[in-house]
Structure formats: structure tokens, C-alpha cells
Design an enzyme around this catalytic site. Structure first.
Site, PDB file in Angstrom:
ATOM      1  CG  ASP A 139      -1.888  -1.148   1.243  1.00 40.86           C
ATOM      2  OD1 ASP A 139      -2.198  -1.673   0.160  1.00 40.86           O
ATOM      3  OD2 ASP A 139      -2.334  -1.527   2.342  1.00 40.86           O
ATOM      4  CE  LYS A 140       0.153   8.607  -0.976  1.00 44.62           C
ATOM      5  NZ  LYS A 140      -0.893   9.658  -1.123  1.00 44.62           N
TER       6      LYS A 140
END
Length: 325
Positions: A139-140
């Protein structure tokens, strides 16, 4: 340039009675359902050596499914000179340590400035590999280790290893609440019913298994180590939220600040201002897709999580731990 690809996998016994299009979507999860169905309808899919073009065909378990197709790049992403923290590199693979605030793949709202764009600049040859060689994602705002394939054969074998659960991925995290023991979460994950950008435990979801153990207790938080069996979107975040121990800083899945009683201003500020999920991919182990060598990599916990951990540890030392520990 079109790439010839060959994918092979065996239908699991648990897939008994599934439609063929559903089965191949699970077996070859690195490719979109629409692309796989197109290949199926075009006669690119064989079952035990026989071409099958009907999506509704039922599988029984044990069949060998092969996809022989040409892969055209759907989009030519831009190569961008973005620094990468490279842990290891050879002619076939690349292992990177991803920082926070770094999206892996371009998408809605993030057309560039991603890991993929950086890979295209660092090693232009990955332009000829599906998804620029990306095998799995973080994820970011999750930090840590990712392996990238630099060739089509390397990617095909790494994806297959991932599907067979032969790649070990371990994480460190700070969870909210007092966890007294480790365990396993075996709950399927699917798209959230109303919040379409989020995931949730759902009986209609895909199988998802997360193992976890307690590494250190704090007054109102717990440092944990986790190991993935599967790799669903947001898996650790969803499973920990399901256990009612969301990750500190993960507002999307309920990780609201919990301040220990009598905490100092420094502790309070650290907890309130930690603005990402406290999650780091700390270890990656797999067999090299070409040489077969066993490879293991470690990435140190990033500074923000180190500072968070040290702050929570000082607070626990000053006030003592709850009796339940």
C-alpha cells in the site's frame, strides 16, 4: 512489442465445481479477469491439453490449466527518474525497500510518480515485462521489501511461487490495544459493501490467511510480527481491524488514536500525529526464479516507526504495564 507468455497452474481441490473463468481468475491472479476471459474465448486456454473456450465449463480439481497468449502493453507508462532504495539486483530480479507515500502502480488519481515509473527509468528492459515486472504490491503508506522481475520468465515463476504460497513475507506493525497472544486469522476478504475503495472480511471474498505473534507489549498498544500466507489487498490491515486491533495510524480501518492514561505530552503528540498505518515489510524469502538459490532479505524498520516504538516503550517503562500482561 507483444510478449509471448506461458502460464501453467493446477486447479485446487477446493475449486471443485467452479466455473472455468472463475478458476483461472484465482489461479492467475496477476492478470485481470477481463484479460483472462478474453484469452479463454480466443482459445488460448487449455485444460489437460485440450482447448476450452466456454467460461461456464466446470472444473473438478486437479486439472492442469495452461495459458498461451500474447501480451500487448495496454499503456506505455512514462519512465521517471525517481530514486529507488535497491537492496539487491541481478539480471533477473530486483529487490527494493519502498518508503512511505509511494504508490506502486499508476491508477486513478496517481497517473505517475509511482514505483512502476521509477522502475522503467532504472531498468528500461522491464517495459517488456507485464506490469513492469511488479509481482506483488505494498500500500502507498506501507514501507518495506518488494521483489520485482526484470524478465518475463522470472515474473512468471515468481507469480507462480506466490500463488503456491512459496514466498515468505513478514511484517512488523504496531496494533492498537492489548494483545496477549499470537494466532492466525483465516477469514476471506472482499470489496467493502459500501466503501468501494476499502476491503472487508466477507463470506463472498477470496481466501485470506494471516499469522501473527506478539513481539512487545506497551500500555495501550502492541508491537507484532505478521506473516502472510495469501496476499489480498489491505490484508493485514483488514484482518487486524477484524480482530478489533487495528493498526495505529490506520484511520481507514479504525486505527484512531488511543492515548494511555496519564501519558506525557510527547507520547500524546507522537500517537496523535502518526499519520500512516504503522506497518513495515521487514523480511522477504523466496527461491530465485532462475537459479533456484534460496534468498532472504531484511529491511530495517523505518525511522518513524522506530521513534514511535521507542516513545511507547518509554511510556510503558515510566508507568508500568497493565496487570493482564
Amino acid at each position: 512489442m507483444a510478449q509471448q507468455i506461458e502460464l501453467t497452474n493446477t486447479v485446487k481441490d477446493s475449486q471443485l465445481g467452479q466455473r472455468l473463468d472463475q478458476a483461472i481468475a484465482e489461479l492467475f491472479a496477476d492478470f485481470s479477469r477481463s484479460r483472462l476471459k478474453e484469452w479463454l474465448l480466443d482459445g488460448k486456454v487449455t485444460v489437460d491439453g485440450n482447448v476450452v473456450t466456454k467460461p461456464r465449463t466446470k472444473v473438478m480439481g486437479g486439472e492442469v490449466i495452461t495459458v498461451l497468449a500474447e501480451l500487448e502493453d495496454e499503456v506505455r507508462w512514462e519512465a521517471q527518474d525517481i530514486p529507488l532504495d535497491i537492496v539487491y539486483e541481478d539480471d533477473d530480479i530486483l529487490v527494493i525497500n519502498k518508503p512511505r507515500d509511494f504508490v506502486v502502480h499508476p491508477g486513478a488519481g496517481t497517473p505517475d510518480g509511482t514505483v512502476l515509473n521509477a522502475l522503467l527509468f532504472h531498468c528500461p528492459e522491464v517495459a517488456e515485462v507485464p506490469r513492469a515486472g511488479i509481482v506483488h504490491r505494498l500500500d502507498k503508506d506501507t514501507t518495506g521489501l518488494m521483489v520485482v522481475a526484470k524478465t518475463v520468465p522470472a515474473q512468471t515463476r515468481l507469480v507462480r511461487a506466490l500463488q503456491k504460497r512459496n514466498i515468505t513475507r513478514e511484517y512488523e506493525a504496531i496494533a492498537i490495544g492489548r494483545m496477549t497472544a499470537g494466532g492466525k486469522v483465516d477469514k476471506p476478504i472482499g470489496r467493502h459493501a459500501t466503501k468501494r475503495t476499502l476491503m472487508a472480511v466477507s463470506p463472498m471474498g477470496k481466501p485470506a490467511v494471516t499469522h501473527f505473534r506478539v513481539a512487545e507489549h506497551f500500555r495501550e498498544h502492541t508491537r507484532i510480527r505478521l506473516r502472510l500466507e495469501t496476499g489480498r489487498t489491505h490484508q493485514i490491515r483488514v484482518h487486524m481491524s477484524y480482530l478489533q486491533h487495528p493498526l495505529l495510524g490506520d484511520a481507514a480501518y479504525g486505527g484512531r488514536a488511543r492515548i494511555p492514561a496519564g501519558a506525557s505530552e510527547d507520547v500524546t503528540a507522537m500517537i496523535r500525529n502518526f499519520d500512516r498505518q504503522a506497518l513495515h515489510a521487514v523480511m522477504l524469502r523466496f527461491e530465485h526464479p532462475i537459479t533456484g538459490e534460496e534468498m532472504e532479505f531484511h529491511a530495517p524498520v523505518p525511522d518513524d516507526m522506530v521513534e514511535l516504538t521507542e516513545t511507547l516503550r518509554r511510556d510503558a517503562q515510566e508507568h508500568g504495564l497493565p496487570d493482564e500482561y
